[in-house]
Design an enzyme around this catalytic site. Sequence first.
Site, PDB file in Angstrom:
ATOM      1  N   HIS A  73      92.603  91.999   7.077  1.00 13.36           N
ATOM      2  CA  HIS A  73      91.527  91.477   6.233  1.00 13.36           C
ATOM      3  C   HIS A  73      90.367  92.471   6.189  1.00 13.36           C
ATOM      4  O   HIS A  73      90.377  93.470   6.890  1.00 13.36           O
ATOM      5  CB  HIS A  73      91.064  90.090   6.688  1.00 13.36           C
ATOM      6  CG  HIS A  73      90.489  90.028   8.067  1.00 13.36           C
ATOM      7  ND1 HIS A  73      91.249  90.106   9.208  1.00 13.36           N
ATOM      8  CD2 HIS A  73      89.208  89.895   8.487  1.00 13.36           C
ATOM      9  CE1 HIS A  73      90.462  90.014  10.275  1.00 13.36           C
ATOM     10  NE2 HIS A  73      89.224  89.892   9.867  1.00 13.36           N
ATOM     11  N   HIS A  75      86.012  92.752   6.084  1.00 12.81           N
ATOM     12  CA  HIS A  75      84.681  92.163   6.224  1.00 12.81           C
ATOM     13  C   HIS A  75      83.691  93.132   5.600  1.00 12.81           C
ATOM     14  O   HIS A  75      83.724  94.325   5.909  1.00 12.81           O
ATOM     15  CB  HIS A  75      84.286  92.004   7.692  1.00 12.81           C
ATOM     16  CG  HIS A  75      84.874  90.837   8.373  1.00 12.81           C
ATOM     17  ND1 HIS A  75      84.297  89.591   8.341  1.00 12.81           N
ATOM     18  CD2 HIS A  75      85.995  90.722   9.115  1.00 12.81           C
ATOM     19  CE1 HIS A  75      85.044  88.761   9.049  1.00 12.81           C
ATOM     20  NE2 HIS A  75      86.080  89.415   9.522  1.00 12.81           N
ATOM     21  N   TYR A 139      78.655  91.216  14.081  1.00 12.32           N
ATOM     22  CA  TYR A 139      79.983  90.603  14.020  1.00 12.32           C
ATOM     23  C   TYR A 139      80.949  91.514  13.268  1.00 12.32           C
ATOM     24  O   TYR A 139      82.068  91.769  13.716  1.00 12.32           O
ATOM     25  CB  TYR A 139      79.873  89.237  13.336  1.00 12.32           C
ATOM     26  CG  TYR A 139      81.178  88.547  13.070  1.00 12.32           C
ATOM     27  CD1 TYR A 139      81.875  87.912  14.094  1.00 12.32           C
ATOM     28  CD2 TYR A 139      81.717  88.506  11.788  1.00 12.32           C
ATOM     29  CE1 TYR A 139      83.067  87.267  13.848  1.00 12.32           C
ATOM     30  CE2 TYR A 139      82.905  87.867  11.529  1.00 12.32           C
ATOM     31  CZ  TYR A 139      83.580  87.248  12.564  1.00 12.32           C
ATOM     32  OH  TYR A 139      84.774  86.614  12.314  1.00 12.32           O
ATOM     33  N   GLN A 143      84.548  93.864  14.769  1.00 14.90           N
ATOM     34  CA  GLN A 143      85.810  93.229  14.390  1.00 14.90           C
ATOM     35  C   GLN A 143      87.016  93.900  15.021  1.00 14.90           C
ATOM     36  O   GLN A 143      87.929  93.226  15.473  1.00 14.90           O
ATOM     37  CB  GLN A 143      85.971  93.222  12.864  1.00 14.90           C
ATOM     38  CG  GLN A 143      85.266  92.079  12.209  1.00 14.90           C
ATOM     39  CD  GLN A 143      85.818  90.754  12.671  1.00 14.90           C
ATOM     40  OE1 GLN A 143      86.962  90.421  12.397  1.00 14.90           O
ATOM     41  NE2 GLN A 143      85.026  89.996  13.385  1.00 14.90           N
TER      42      GLN A 143
END
Length: 163
Positions: A73, A75, A139, A143
Amino acid sequence: MDSYPLVGYAIHCMDLTRSEHHVYYAKYHYVWTPKYRHPVFQEPYRTTLKEIIMKTGYDYDITVHELEIPSDHVHALVSFPPPMSISHCLRILKSISAREFFKRYPDIKQKYFWGGKLWSPSYYVETIGDRNERAIASYIKHQLQAEERHLQQLKQLKLFPQS
């Protein structure tokens, strides 16, 4: 006395972006996944995809503040001028990154994305206020470490199979 006391507060406390016709503070946290959630973004693909997304942002007046790409994924913490919509911004990032990624790695397209689409049509978006921007940025930065810790925990669990 100032009839709009919060306006002065906002100007001093936030990192405002100025353009020819706009002054704004709007940041968004996006998360999106590849089609079929294939974990294909290992090196060198991860670095290449980051470069593609950063250049796309630059070309389309989208500021990418933070970007991290775990194996399955993406971010991103981004901002863009008010005339652009949330969905239009992500459409730009996803469509151009898919086209450029497949140009560079046609073997990945053939092996994992036989339908011709790199990205799943769905995504997550969250507006970011001044107070939680630092938390979201941190955050996103961490990751890959979080994914590595998770994989290590899974390996530890497999060391002692249950009977």
